[in-house]
Motif scaffolding. Sequence first.
Motif, PDB file in Angstrom:
ATOM      1  N   ILE A  64       5.351 -10.838  -8.507  1.00 52.05           N
ATOM      2  CA  ILE A  64       5.376  -9.731  -7.346  1.00 52.05           C
ATOM      3  C   ILE A  64       5.442  -8.419  -7.786  1.00 52.05           C
ATOM      4  N   ALA A  65       4.767  -7.657  -7.690  1.00 50.91           N
ATOM      5  CA  ALA A  65       5.032  -6.197  -7.995  1.00 50.91           C
ATOM      6  C   ALA A  65       4.735  -5.332  -6.494  1.00 50.91           C
ATOM      7  N   GLY A  66       5.455  -4.412  -6.429  1.00 47.36           N
ATOM      8  CA  GLY A  66       5.426  -3.356  -5.354  1.00 47.36           C
ATOM      9  C   GLY A  66       6.058  -2.112  -5.307  1.00 47.36           C
ATOM     10  N   ALA A  67       5.807  -1.560  -4.308  1.00 47.98           N
ATOM     11  CA  ALA A  67       6.270  -0.151  -4.149  1.00 47.98           C
ATOM     12  C   ALA A  67       6.274   0.348  -2.698  1.00 47.98           C
ATOM     13  N   THR A  68       7.402   1.150  -2.514  1.00 48.56           N
ATOM     14  CA  THR A  68       7.951   1.576  -1.205  1.00 48.56           C
ATOM     15  C   THR A  68       7.915   3.068  -1.222  1.00 48.56           C
ATOM     16  N   ARG A  80       1.002   6.817  -4.906  1.00 47.02           N
ATOM     17  CA  ARG A  80       1.747   7.200  -3.675  1.00 47.02           C
ATOM     18  C   ARG A  80       0.847   8.650  -3.075  1.00 47.02           C
ATOM     19  N   PRO A  81       0.481   8.357  -1.994  1.00 42.09           N
ATOM     20  CA  PRO A  81      -0.377   9.414  -1.175  1.00 42.09           C
ATOM     21  C   PRO A  81       0.491  10.675  -0.991  1.00 42.09           C
ATOM     22  N   ALA A  82      -0.272  11.735  -0.761  1.00 41.05           N
ATOM     23  CA  ALA A  82       0.139  12.937  -0.709  1.00 41.05           C
ATOM     24  C   ALA A  82       1.119  13.156   0.585  1.00 41.05           C
ATOM     25  N   GLY A  83       2.175  13.716   0.409  1.00 40.52           N
ATOM     26  CA  GLY A  83       3.156  13.840   1.431  1.00 40.52           C
ATOM     27  C   GLY A  83       4.028  12.804   1.752  1.00 40.52           C
ATOM     28  N   TRP A  84       3.647  11.636   0.917  1.00 32.65           N
ATOM     29  CA  TRP A  84       4.868  10.825   1.001  1.00 32.65           C
ATOM     30  C   TRP A  84       5.990  10.710  -0.467  1.00 32.65           C
ATOM     31  N   SER A  85       7.173  10.265  -0.276  1.00 36.47           N
ATOM     32  CA  SER A  85       7.989  10.289  -1.488  1.00 36.47           C
ATOM     33  C   SER A  85       8.589   8.575  -1.658  1.00 36.47           C
ATOM     34  N   ASP A  86       8.759   8.309  -2.836  1.00 35.68           N
ATOM     35  CA  ASP A  86       9.469   7.040  -3.190  1.00 35.68           C
ATOM     36  C   ASP A  86      10.406   6.814  -2.482  1.00 35.68           C
ATOM     37  N   ASP A  87      10.703   5.555  -2.130  1.00 35.59           N
ATOM     38  CA  ASP A  87      11.628   5.039  -1.112  1.00 35.59           C
ATOM     39  C   ASP A  87      12.176   3.646  -2.084  1.00 35.59           C
ATOM     40  N   ASP A  88      12.797   3.696  -3.221  1.00 39.78           N
ATOM     41  CA  ASP A  88      13.361   2.558  -3.669  1.00 39.78           C
ATOM     42  C   ASP A  88      14.219   1.804  -3.051  1.00 39.78           C
ATOM     43  N   GLY A  89      15.085   2.558  -2.298  1.00 37.85           N
ATOM     44  CA  GLY A  89      16.316   1.821  -1.648  1.00 37.85           C
ATOM     45  C   GLY A  89      15.849   0.987  -0.254  1.00 37.85           C
ATOM     46  N   ASP A  93      12.665  -1.708 -10.542  1.00 37.13           N
ATOM     47  CA  ASP A  93      11.589  -1.182 -11.543  1.00 37.13           C
ATOM     48  C   ASP A  93      10.218  -1.921 -11.088  1.00 37.13           C
ATOM     49  N   GLY A  94       9.951  -1.798  -9.703  1.00 33.70           N
ATOM     50  CA  GLY A  94       8.718  -2.256  -9.242  1.00 33.70           C
ATOM     51  C   GLY A  94       8.565  -3.741  -9.166  1.00 33.70           C
ATOM     52  N   TRP A  95       9.526  -4.570  -9.557  1.00 36.17           N
ATOM     53  CA  TRP A  95       9.426  -6.089  -9.539  1.00 36.17           C
ATOM     54  C   TRP A  95      10.163  -6.646  -8.477  1.00 36.17           C
ATOM     55  N   LEU A  96       9.633  -7.815  -7.547  1.00 32.82           N
ATOM     56  CA  LEU A  96      10.394  -8.284  -6.799  1.00 32.82           C
ATOM     57  C   LEU A  96      10.516  -9.717  -7.035  1.00 32.82           C
ATOM     58  N   GLY A  97      11.574 -10.415  -6.637  1.00 27.43           N
ATOM     59  CA  GLY A  97      11.645 -11.831  -7.065  1.00 27.43           C
ATOM     60  C   GLY A  97      11.104 -12.743  -5.902  1.00 27.43           C
ATOM     61  N   VAL A  98      10.609 -13.708  -6.094  1.00 26.52           N
ATOM     62  CA  VAL A  98      10.073 -14.673  -5.143  1.00 26.52           C
ATOM     63  C   VAL A  98      11.023 -14.881  -4.014  1.00 26.52           C
ATOM     64  N   LYS A 150       8.233   6.773   1.707  1.00 26.03           N
ATOM     65  CA  LYS A 150       8.885   7.167   2.812  1.00 26.03           C
ATOM     66  C   LYS A 150       8.170   8.406   3.310  1.00 26.03           C
ATOM     67  N   ARG A 151       7.874   8.885   4.618  1.00 25.65           N
ATOM     68  CA  ARG A 151       7.469  10.016   4.981  1.00 25.65           C
ATOM     69  C   ARG A 151       8.298  10.507   6.433  1.00 25.65           C
ATOM     70  N   GLY A 152       8.594  11.714   6.305  1.00 23.05           N
ATOM     71  CA  GLY A 152       9.529  12.104   7.246  1.00 23.05           C
ATOM     72  C   GLY A 152      10.901  11.462   7.484  1.00 23.05           C
ATOM     73  N   GLN A 153      11.608  11.181   8.678  1.00 21.27           N
ATOM     74  CA  GLN A 153      12.486  10.634   8.837  1.00 21.27           C
ATOM     75  C   GLN A 153      12.737   8.937   8.939  1.00 21.27           C
ATOM     76  N   TYR A 154      11.681   8.628   9.573  1.00 22.35           N
ATOM     77  CA  TYR A 154      11.395   7.337   9.762  1.00 22.35           C
ATOM     78  C   TYR A 154      10.305   6.401   9.561  1.00 22.35           C
ATOM     79  N   ARG A 155       9.364   7.100   9.113  1.00 19.47           N
ATOM     80  CA  ARG A 155       8.251   6.070   8.759  1.00 19.47           C
ATOM     81  C   ARG A 155       8.409   5.535   7.158  1.00 19.47           C
ATOM     82  N   THR A 156       8.190   4.598   6.989  1.00 21.79           N
ATOM     83  CA  THR A 156       8.305   3.911   5.685  1.00 21.79           C
ATOM     84  C   THR A 156       6.920   3.066   5.368  1.00 21.79           C
TER      85      THR A 156
END
Length: 278
Positions: free
Chosen positions: A163-167, A117-126, A133-138, A169-175
């Motif tokens: 498929i693996a993934g990460a989400t 995760r880059p600096a200044g960003w936070s996790d946005d699992d929702g 847990d980082g996995w996504l169904g086809v 967020k930064r600020g109010q609207y950027r994801t």
Amino acid sequence: MPEIGPEPEPQPQPVSESVPVAEPEAAPVAAPVAKRPRGRTALLIAAAAVLGIAGGTAVGYDVQAGRAPTPLPALSQPDLAYPAKALPAGKVPDPLPASQDRRVRTGGDLRKLLADRPAGWSDDDGSVPGFGDGWLGVDTYARSYKEEGPMYEYFLEYDIRRIAGATWKRGQYRTAETYLVQFGSGTVQGAQDFAEGQLSYMSGTEIGAGNDGDAIKGSGNGRYYLYEVDRKPGYLPSYHARATVYRGDIAADIHIYDTAPISKKDIRTLAERQLERL
């Protein structure tokens, strides 16, 4: 009344000896036509064909023998792994360490290949429903496409593995969303076909970005794009950037969304960071 007797028989008229009587001419008879011996002709044609092929082959070998040898093209296989240092002559190479063996890296926990995760960003699992847990169904990933049914069938046909993934967020609207789509290692180059298929329509305006994008440095096959802003009455403007690249059996699909403009540097940085991990 006079009595009626039988009629006299007609007498033959004398024929003058000086006038010959012409006999009727017989109709001309067509001369018999002999049938062509088909079997002999077919044999001659077949023999000529065999001689022609044999003669052409002999001439071809003679011409090829007189030419200089043509060097084979250089192999282009960027996914081959080699030891970091050259081995001394005559020494049997040891197995590659896990850090250099690509099959060990990609065969393990795919989530570990996601960029940090880059600096200044936070996790946005929702932000993406279906992530666990980082996995996504086809099926869940296929629903993110406009033609979700055909995309789901496509993934199954091309032997999608996981498929693996990460989400973030930064600020109010950027994801930001990063997906690593891994395919099986069969005869079909699934990751390459998927990534090239996505890139092929990105220049269009209907479902693409409407421009040719820019190359991801060091990838040789990836590109990143900025979409035209989407404005609708009653809604905030929607900005979108995307990057797609593949390496080996893994395709990386990266997106940034915001209500404010997104710069090329923003999406390029995420793409380059992810490429370093692959």
